[in-house]
Design a protein around this motif. Structure first.
Motif, mmCIF file in Angstrom:
data_model
loop_
_atom_site.group_PDB
_atom_site.id
_atom_site.type_symbol
_atom_site.label_atom_id
_atom_site.label_comp_id
_atom_site.label_asym_id
_atom_site.label_seq_id
_atom_site.Cartn_x
_atom_site.Cartn_y
_atom_site.Cartn_z
ATOM 1 N N ALA A 198 0.831 -1.202 0.000
ATOM 2 C CA ALA A 198 0.000 0.000 0.000
ATOM 3 C C ALA A 198 0.869 1.256 0.000
ATOM 4 O O ALA A 198 1.931 1.289 0.628
ATOM 5 C CB ALA A 198 -0.921 -0.009 1.218
ATOM 6 N N PRO A 199 0.416 2.317 -0.684
ATOM 7 C CA PRO A 199 1.232 3.542 -0.788
ATOM 8 C C PRO A 199 1.645 4.110 0.558
ATOM 9 O O PRO A 199 2.772 4.582 0.728
ATOM 10 C CB PRO A 199 0.312 4.505 -1.552
ATOM 11 C CG PRO A 199 -0.597 3.618 -2.337
ATOM 12 C CD PRO A 199 -0.822 2.404 -1.478
ATOM 13 N N GLU A 200 0.746 4.081 1.552
ATOM 14 C CA GLU A 200 1.104 4.645 2.854
ATOM 15 C C GLU A 200 2.171 3.810 3.552
ATOM 16 O O GLU A 200 2.977 4.334 4.324
ATOM 17 C CB GLU A 200 -0.132 4.775 3.751
ATOM 18 C CG GLU A 200 -0.753 3.469 4.214
ATOM 19 C CD GLU A 200 -1.766 2.867 3.241
ATOM 20 O OE1 GLU A 200 -2.518 1.966 3.659
ATOM 21 O OE2 GLU A 200 -1.788 3.308 2.078
ATOM 22 N N VAL A 201 2.210 2.506 3.239
ATOM 23 C CA VAL A 201 3.246 1.643 3.800
ATOM 24 C C VAL A 201 4.593 1.953 3.146
ATOM 25 O O VAL A 201 5.622 2.044 3.820
ATOM 26 C CB VAL A 201 2.869 0.160 3.629
ATOM 27 C CG1 VAL A 201 3.991 -0.743 4.130
ATOM 28 C CG2 VAL A 201 1.568 -0.143 4.378
ATOM 29 N N VAL A 202 4.579 2.124 1.827
ATOM 30 C CA VAL A 202 5.810 2.486 1.111
ATOM 31 C C VAL A 202 6.339 3.827 1.615
ATOM 32 O O VAL A 202 7.550 3.989 1.833
ATOM 33 C CB VAL A 202 5.560 2.548 -0.407
ATOM 34 C CG1 VAL A 202 6.801 3.062 -1.138
ATOM 35 C CG2 VAL A 202 5.167 1.173 -0.940
ATOM 36 N N ALA A 203 5.440 4.779 1.842
ATOM 37 C CA ALA A 203 5.862 6.106 2.320
ATOM 38 C C ALA A 203 6.515 5.999 3.697
ATOM 39 O O ALA A 203 7.537 6.643 3.965
ATOM 40 C CB ALA A 203 4.656 7.044 2.367
ATOM 41 N N ALA A 204 5.937 5.188 4.577
ATOM 42 C CA ALA A 204 6.517 5.024 5.911
ATOM 43 C C ALA A 204 7.862 4.314 5.841
ATOM 44 O O ALA A 204 8.799 4.665 6.573
ATOM 45 C CB ALA A 204 5.548 4.247 6.805
ATOM 46 N N MET A 205 7.974 3.314 4.970
ATOM 47 C CA MET A 205 9.256 2.625 4.796
ATOM 48 C C MET A 205 10.333 3.605 4.346
ATOM 49 O O MET A 205 11.469 3.559 4.818
ATOM 50 C CB MET A 205 9.115 1.495 3.773
ATOM 51 C CG MET A 205 8.259 0.328 4.240
ATOM 52 S SD MET A 205 7.851 -0.825 2.893
ATOM 53 C CE MET A 205 9.488 -1.516 2.537
ATOM 54 N N THR A 206 9.960 4.502 3.451
ATOM 55 C CA THR A 206 10.920 5.484 2.934
ATOM 56 C C THR A 206 11.343 6.466 4.023
ATOM 57 O O THR A 206 12.525 6.774 4.181
ATOM 58 C CB THR A 206 10.299 6.237 1.753
ATOM 59 O OG1 THR A 206 9.874 5.305 0.750
ATOM 60 C CG2 THR A 206 11.300 7.212 1.138
ATOM 61 N N ALA A 207 10.368 6.927 4.785
ATOM 62 C CA ALA A 207 10.658 7.920 5.827
ATOM 63 C C ALA A 207 11.436 7.325 6.994
ATOM 64 O O ALA A 207 12.211 8.020 7.657
ATOM 65 C CB ALA A 207 9.353 8.532 6.328
ATOM 66 N N MET A 208 11.243 6.017 7.243
ATOM 67 C CA MET A 208 11.826 5.395 8.431
ATOM 68 C C MET A 208 12.936 4.400 8.100
ATOM 69 O O MET A 208 13.344 3.613 8.965
ATOM 70 C CB MET A 208 10.712 4.678 9.218
ATOM 71 C CG MET A 208 9.579 5.588 9.640
ATOM 72 S SD MET A 208 8.208 4.677 10.438
ATOM 73 C CE MET A 208 9.001 4.158 11.958
ATOM 74 N N ALA A 209 13.450 4.442 6.885
ATOM 75 C CA ALA A 209 14.421 3.425 6.447
ATOM 76 C C ALA A 209 15.613 3.307 7.385
ATOM 77 O O ALA A 209 16.084 2.194 7.657
ATOM 78 C CB ALA A 209 14.892 3.739 5.015
ATOM 79 N N ASP A 210 16.108 4.433 7.906
ATOM 80 C CA ASP A 210 17.293 4.368 8.756
ATOM 81 C C ASP A 210 17.040 3.640 10.069
ATOM 82 O O ASP A 210 17.972 3.214 10.746
ATOM 83 C CB ASP A 210 17.845 5.769 9.024
ATOM 84 C CG ASP A 210 16.889 6.635 9.836
ATOM 85 O OD1 ASP A 210 15.661 6.346 9.827
ATOM 86 O OD2 ASP A 210 17.352 7.602 10.462
#
Length: 482
Positions: A198-210
């Motif tokens: 889901a797009p919101e999951v991808v967005a969170a993965m991107t923001a929290m990758a570190d």
């Protein structure tokens, strides 16, 4: 190659599959449910087994969640299960085996990471719904209470499963804060199940990758292995790169997306690598092999030395001299950091270092000696080297691709012929160390090792010799040393 989009599942098909799977596991889940119910405890089949039953792919591993604490669970299993063991009492988990079924039962729980922890703080929960909320994705947050067989789906998992979508029960930020490894699990499940994230999951993965950096190397490694062994690893790997997670767990992969020069004088190495991985999987299947991590990871890492070795020449060409050697070193370093075993590291690194060797074969000009050395250097990785070398051809020029395929066919045929004649897989000198010492009249020491290496090179160059021929050659070599 783009990943095919699979059609949504029909709820009627899901219900039919569940009914079939439940009939298969009924003797186990009903008996176990009755034991817990009689003790005043709740028990539910949960997570992956429920999801896989709906997909028609349930295996023999059954996961349950329960209101019972571990000591009670252990007591209820004894006398019913064939074997019972402590899988992780501190985490509330007891394991058992009943016939062909492997069972794990875990107490309702909640687990939360603080900002710097590598391990979760575990607390027992008090409800099934609360336990389901702490799980990673809605398709894994469904449960089937037993013995009544009532589906509990408080977060819409069945609809997401029908739509082939990965969402989190709560907010993805909350889920990934609780356990950052779930970001990698999103990529892994996408590769395993063919689901969209889901797009919101991808967005969170991107923001929290570190945040993945607080997870132990061993846990990251295990998720990476599962991803690479999935039916469509490209899907998951592309998600790791897109979200920036790969920059932390496998930085060599995004580094392959080299900046293209204005004249496009070299291939897109990142895209080439993913195609090689896909082609190696196809060859793995065609040649009758089970999914093989070493073979697939070698395909993924075979060109990681290119960014370090790229040179633009005056004539407009681009070179990557010695990228095989550099790539093998980078592969060793990365796999050591991910805590792979020495055997796995050696196997993958050797394949990366050898992946260009075939290109010296030309149109078949290699001598038998060169073929023997190819086999010797590959050792027990020869079949994997065959797959990697063949998969590494991604040219769109059909004539060139056909020529390379026929040439490698010829090399494999020569290897097979020489193997039949000379037992190439176990090449060794025609005389052993004891015979060498006896013929030369010397004791153990460096001279024996030098003589052994001489005889091995002779064997590779000229093929097998009779004992008398080997003895004469050894004496001539020995005399020439003086």
């Amino acid at each position: 190659m783009s990943q095919p989009t699979q059609p949504p599942l029909l709820l009627a098909d899901v219900q039919k599959r569940v009914a079939q799977e439940l009939e298969r596991i009924a003797p186990v889940i009903d008996e176990l449910g009755e034991r817990f119910e009689a003790a005043g405890e709740q028990l539910a089949l949960v997570g992956g087994p429920v999801r896989d039953a709906m997909l028609g792919r349930l295996q023999n591993d059954l996961d349950f969640t329960t209101s019972a604490h571990p000591d009670v669970t252990e007591r209820l299993l004894k006398g019913w299960a064939d074997a019972v063991w402590d899988l992780g009492r501190d985490f509330g988990t007891i394991g058992a085996r009943k016939g062909e079924w492997q069972i794990e039962i875990t107490t309702y729980r909640s687990e939360v990471y603080d900002a710097t922890s590598r391990k979760p703080d575990v607390e027992y929960g008090d409800s099934l719904v609360g336990d389901l909320r702490r799980r990673d994705f809605t398709v894994n947050s469904m449960a089937l209470t037993v013995p009544g067989r009532v589906l509990e789906d408080p977060y819409g998992g069945i609809l997401d499963l029908a739509g082939r979508v990965l969402r989190t029960p709560g907010t993805p930020e909350e889920s990934f804060s609780d356990d950052p490894l779930r970001m990698m699990r999103a990529a892994r499940f996408s590769a395993q199940l063919g689901f969209e994230v889901a797009p919101e999951v991808v967005a969170a993965m991107t923001a929290m990758a570190d945040r993945i950096t607080i997870i132990s190397a061993e846990r990251v490694r295990d998720e990476l292995v599962k991803l690479v062994l999935a039916p469509s690893p490209r899907r998951g790997l592309a998600l790791l790169v897109e979200t920036g997670l790969a920059s932390y767990v496998l930085p060599e992969l995004p580094a392959l997306a080299l900046e293209r020069d204005e004249h496009h004088r070299h291939k897109d190495v990142y895209e080439h690598t993913l195609i090689v991985l896909e082609q190696s999987i196809e060859l793995e299947q065609q040649r009758g092999h089970a999914p093989d991590f070493v073979s697939r990871f070698a395909a993924l890492m075979h060109d990681v030395g290119k960014p370090r070795t790229r040179k633009f020449q005056d004539d407009g060409t681009v070179t990557f001299h010695h990228h095989d050697v550099v790539g093998a070193k980078l592969t060793r370093k990365r796999m050591k950091e991910l805590r792979f075993s020495n055997d796995e590291i050696d196997a993958v690194a050797d394949l990366v270092e050898l992946h260009l060797r075939f290109h010296g074969y030309g149109a078949g000009e290699w001598t038998d000696s060169a073929v023997r050395r190819y086999v010797r250097d590959a050792g027990d990785q020869l079949e994997r080297l065959h797959i990697l070398t063949r998969a590494d051809c991604t040219t769109r020029n059909k004539r060139k691709a056909d020529r390379l395929r026929r040439t490698y066919d010829d090399l494999e045929a020569r290897i097979a012929r020489l193997s039949e004649e000379e037992e190439l897989a176990s090449i060794r000198p025609d005389l052993d160390g004891v015979q060498i010492m006896e013929i030369l009249g010397i004791g153990p020491g460096r001279d024996v090792g030098a003589a052994y290496r001489f005889l091995l090179e002779l064997r590779l160059d000229e093929g097998p010799k009779s004992p008398d021929e080997a003895r004469d050659a050894l004496l001539a070599w020995w005399a020439a040393r003086d």
